[in-house]
Design a protein around this motif. Structure first.
Motif: not given
Ligand code: HEC
Ligand code: HEC
Ligand code: HEC
Ligand code: HEC
Length: 166
Positions: A116-117, A142-146, A152-156
């Motif tokens: 989750s965000r 505000t960062h890149m909507g919801f 967009c980011h690969q968590p690893h």
């Protein structure tokens, strides 16, 4: 005629000193009794604390495996991207939760996946008291909507990858 009160012999139980003495004795007996009742058996055995406490802590089950090394032996696809990214300093279980049982039983005991965000925001949300020289911050609102962060980011390996995580 009867004489005044002062001539009468005062009973022992009416003597003020005796009464005070009785009160002190009752308080003392109560205190010692309650102390015996409330102080745990193992208190004072090995110091000014309850020594059973040590035993009780050693009986807690382990929750966490020993660092990322305990995970990377099997997850070689994650290893390939993880060690070159800026999340390399985090333990796998920081994000995937306690997973000590998973390596011995990978199919039945799976670690959690939290994407989750709010979860990413627990470290990256802008906070006044959080120095952005240590950890890059974004405004969750505000960062890149919801969209989910991992769209967009690969968590690893969270350096931005256009077109989503790989
Ligand atoms: C003995 C090998 C082995 C070790 C060690 C191991 N894993 Fe796994 N892991 C697996 C296997 C097998 C799967 C299942 C793969 C699948 O579902 O395709 C898996 C799946 C996962 C998943 C995905 C779960 C899901 O619901 O899809 C996560 C997250 C994970 N492991 C994290 C970890 C973490 C964190 C550690 C270190 C504590 C770790 N693994 C250690 C073998 C291992
Ligand atoms: C910053 C948090 C974070 C850390 C640290 C992290 N993961 Fe993950 N991991 C995630 C998220 C979020 C997903 C889900 C990705 C998605 O939804 O696309 C995931 C997915 C996975 C999966 C299943 C999908 C896949 O990519 O194979 C495995 C297995 C896994 N992680 C293993 C690990 C291991 C092993 C480590 C340590 C080397 C680790 N993770 C460290 C956040 C993390
Ligand atoms: C336990 C804290 C923690 C969590 C949770 C966490 N991160 Fe990070 N993240 C870090 C640290 C530490 C760094 C390295 C310092 C920095 O660049 O901010 C970092 C770096 C980053 C960067 C900068 C990447 C770069 O290479 O410049 C991005 C983007 C990022 N994280 C995204 C995420 C996303 C998306 C999630 C959720 C899946 C997440 N983080 C969860 C601690 C965390
Ligand atoms: C729609 C795609 C997208 C989504 C969704 C997204 N980001 Fe980003 N993120 C970006 C882009 C593009 C940048 C680079 C922007 C820039 O440099 O100004 C960035 C930059 C960052 C940075 C700063 C990295 C740096 O090196 O300065 C962090 C931290 C970050 N994102 C974390 C997150 C977190 C946490 C989430 C989820 C709450 C998230 N992002 C969701 C696209 C996205």
């Amino acid at each position: 005629m009867k004489n005044s009160d002062s001539d009468q012999k005062v009973k022992l139980t009416d003597q003020p000193l005796f009464r005070i003495g009785m009160i002190i004795a009752i308080v003392l007996v109560l205190f010692i009794g309650l102390q015996q009742w409330f102080i745990p058996k193992s208190f004072g055995k090995t110091g000014h604390y309850r020594s059973d406490n040590i035993q009780e802590w050693t009986e807690h089950e382990l929750q966490y495996a020993a660092g990322s090394d305990a995970c990377l032996t099997c997850h070689s696809n994650v290893k390939n991207i993880f060690l070159s990214g800026s999340h390399e300093q985090l333990n796998c279980e920081t994000c995937h939760g306690p997973a000590v049982k998973h390596p011995n039983n990978p199919m039945d005991s799976k670690p959690s996946i939290e994407s989750s965000r709010e979860f990413c925001g627990s470290c990256h949300q802008t906070l006044t008291g959080r120095p952005d020289t240590v950890i890059t911050q974004i405004d969750l609102g505000t960062h890149m909507g919801f969209a989910n962060c991992s769209d967009c980011h690969q968590p690893h390996n969270p350096g931005f990858k256009f077109g989503g995580a790989d």
